[in-house]
Write a protein that holds these residues in place. Structure first.
Motif, mmCIF file in Angstrom:
data_model
loop_
_atom_site.group_PDB
_atom_site.id
_atom_site.type_symbol
_atom_site.label_atom_id
_atom_site.label_comp_id
_atom_site.label_asym_id
_atom_site.label_seq_id
_atom_site.Cartn_x
_atom_site.Cartn_y
_atom_site.Cartn_z
ATOM 1 N N PRO A 132 0.801 -1.230 0.000
ATOM 2 C CA PRO A 132 0.000 0.000 0.000
ATOM 3 C C PRO A 132 0.835 1.282 0.000
ATOM 4 C CG PRO A 132 -0.915 -1.573 1.541
ATOM 5 C CD PRO A 132 0.381 -2.150 1.047
ATOM 6 N N LEU A 133 1.922 1.322 0.758
ATOM 7 C CA LEU A 133 2.761 2.519 0.782
ATOM 8 C C LEU A 133 3.389 2.772 -0.582
ATOM 9 C CD1 LEU A 133 4.149 4.873 2.179
ATOM 10 C CD2 LEU A 133 5.911 3.286 2.985
ATOM 11 N N ARG A 135 2.326 1.736 -3.527
ATOM 12 C CA ARG A 135 1.277 2.139 -4.479
ATOM 13 C C ARG A 135 0.917 3.609 -4.298
ATOM 14 N NH1 ARG A 135 -1.620 -3.009 -3.225
ATOM 15 N NH2 ARG A 135 -2.913 -1.688 -1.927
ATOM 16 N N ALA A 136 0.923 4.077 -3.043
ATOM 17 C CA ALA A 136 0.615 5.483 -2.783
ATOM 18 C C ALA A 136 1.740 6.399 -3.260
ATOM 19 C CB ALA A 136 0.359 5.690 -1.294
ATOM 20 N N VAL A 146 1.838 12.154 1.091
ATOM 21 C CA VAL A 146 1.292 10.832 0.816
ATOM 22 C C VAL A 146 0.542 10.346 2.058
ATOM 23 C CG1 VAL A 146 1.864 8.451 0.224
ATOM 24 C CG2 VAL A 146 3.205 10.324 -0.738
ATOM 25 N N VAL A 148 -1.520 7.158 3.711
ATOM 26 C CA VAL A 148 -1.740 5.719 3.598
ATOM 27 C C VAL A 148 -2.617 5.273 4.757
ATOM 28 C CG1 VAL A 148 -0.635 3.452 3.554
ATOM 29 C CG2 VAL A 148 0.502 5.403 2.498
ATOM 30 N N HIS A 149 -3.607 4.453 4.449
ATOM 31 C CA HIS A 149 -4.479 3.899 5.481
ATOM 32 C C HIS A 149 -3.798 2.675 6.082
ATOM 33 C CE1 HIS A 149 -7.717 6.540 4.281
ATOM 34 N NE2 HIS A 149 -7.431 6.237 3.030
ATOM 35 N N THR A 150 -3.553 2.725 7.386
ATOM 36 C CA THR A 150 -2.919 1.622 8.098
ATOM 37 C C THR A 150 -3.912 1.072 9.130
ATOM 38 O OG1 THR A 150 -2.015 2.990 9.878
ATOM 39 C CG2 THR A 150 -0.666 2.772 7.880
ATOM 40 N N GLU A 154 -4.947 6.589 9.568
ATOM 41 C CA GLU A 154 -4.234 7.222 8.459
ATOM 42 C C GLU A 154 -2.861 7.691 8.908
ATOM 43 O OE1 GLU A 154 -6.485 10.371 6.703
ATOM 44 O OE2 GLU A 154 -7.752 8.987 5.588
ATOM 45 N N THR A 156 0.498 9.962 7.459
ATOM 46 C CA THR A 156 0.909 10.927 6.440
ATOM 47 C C THR A 156 2.426 11.003 6.382
ATOM 48 O OG1 THR A 156 -1.090 12.211 6.842
ATOM 49 C CG2 THR A 156 0.682 13.310 5.655
#
Length: 169
Positions: A132-133, A135-136, A146, A148-150, A154, A156
């Motif tokens: 995910p990181l 891809r962001a 950036v 990212v949902h963890t 969230e 940043t």
């Protein structure tokens, strides 16, 4: 009755030259070093007689199945992989192979290289392009924010440095 397990997704078919070399080295080690040793030990165990109660024989056959399975996987995977040996046209954006330095809201810095799913290693600060990181990050410029949902919520980060390795032919 066996339990069905769907096949694992192979992920993106990109790899760095170092990653390809590591997979080829593993394949060579399995096929040319480990498999002959295990085959020899299975032959020796089989020569001892009753195979039904021979632990060395049973264990050796199991090891051969595991080695053969991994060899099949590596052979098929290496055929499909695309080795990325060139830097992107725009080196001011994050793409495959980039080393990216990130800073969070607390000022802590982390540095990751975006690599293929077959070669990621967090100890070496390498994350999979499928993560995910990563891809962001892909396609973002320097100083971009950036999110990212963890699982904790969230997170940043800010991109503070982008660099690419130089690939030698």
């Amino acid at each position: 009755m066996s339990r069905y397990r769907p096949p694992r997704s192979a992920g993106t078919a990109l790899i760095t030259p170092a990653g390809e070399a590591a997979l080829r080295a593993e394949l060579h080690e399995l096929w040319n070093v480990q498999r002959p040793k295990v085959t020899q030990s299975v032959s020796e165990a089989a020569a001892q007689g009753d195979r039904s109660e021979n632990a060395e024989y049973t264990y050796g056959k199991k090891m051969l199945r595991q080695i053969d399975s991994r060899v099949r996987f590596l052979t098929k995977r290496l055929e499909k992989l695309q080795v990325v040996t060139e830097r992107p046209a725009d080196i001011n954006k994050v793409y495959f192979g980039a080393w990216v330095t990130l800073e969070d809201d607390e000022g802590e810095e982390v540095r990751y290289q975006i690599v293929g799913p077959d070669e990621f290693d967090l100890k070496k600060q390498q994350i999979s392009i499928d993560a995910p990181l990563a891809r962001a990050l892909v396609g973002k410029n320097l100083d971009a924010e950036v999110v990212v949902h963890t699982p904790e919520g969230e997170k940043t980060w800010y991109i503070i440095e982008i660099s690419y390795p130089t690939y030698e032919d």
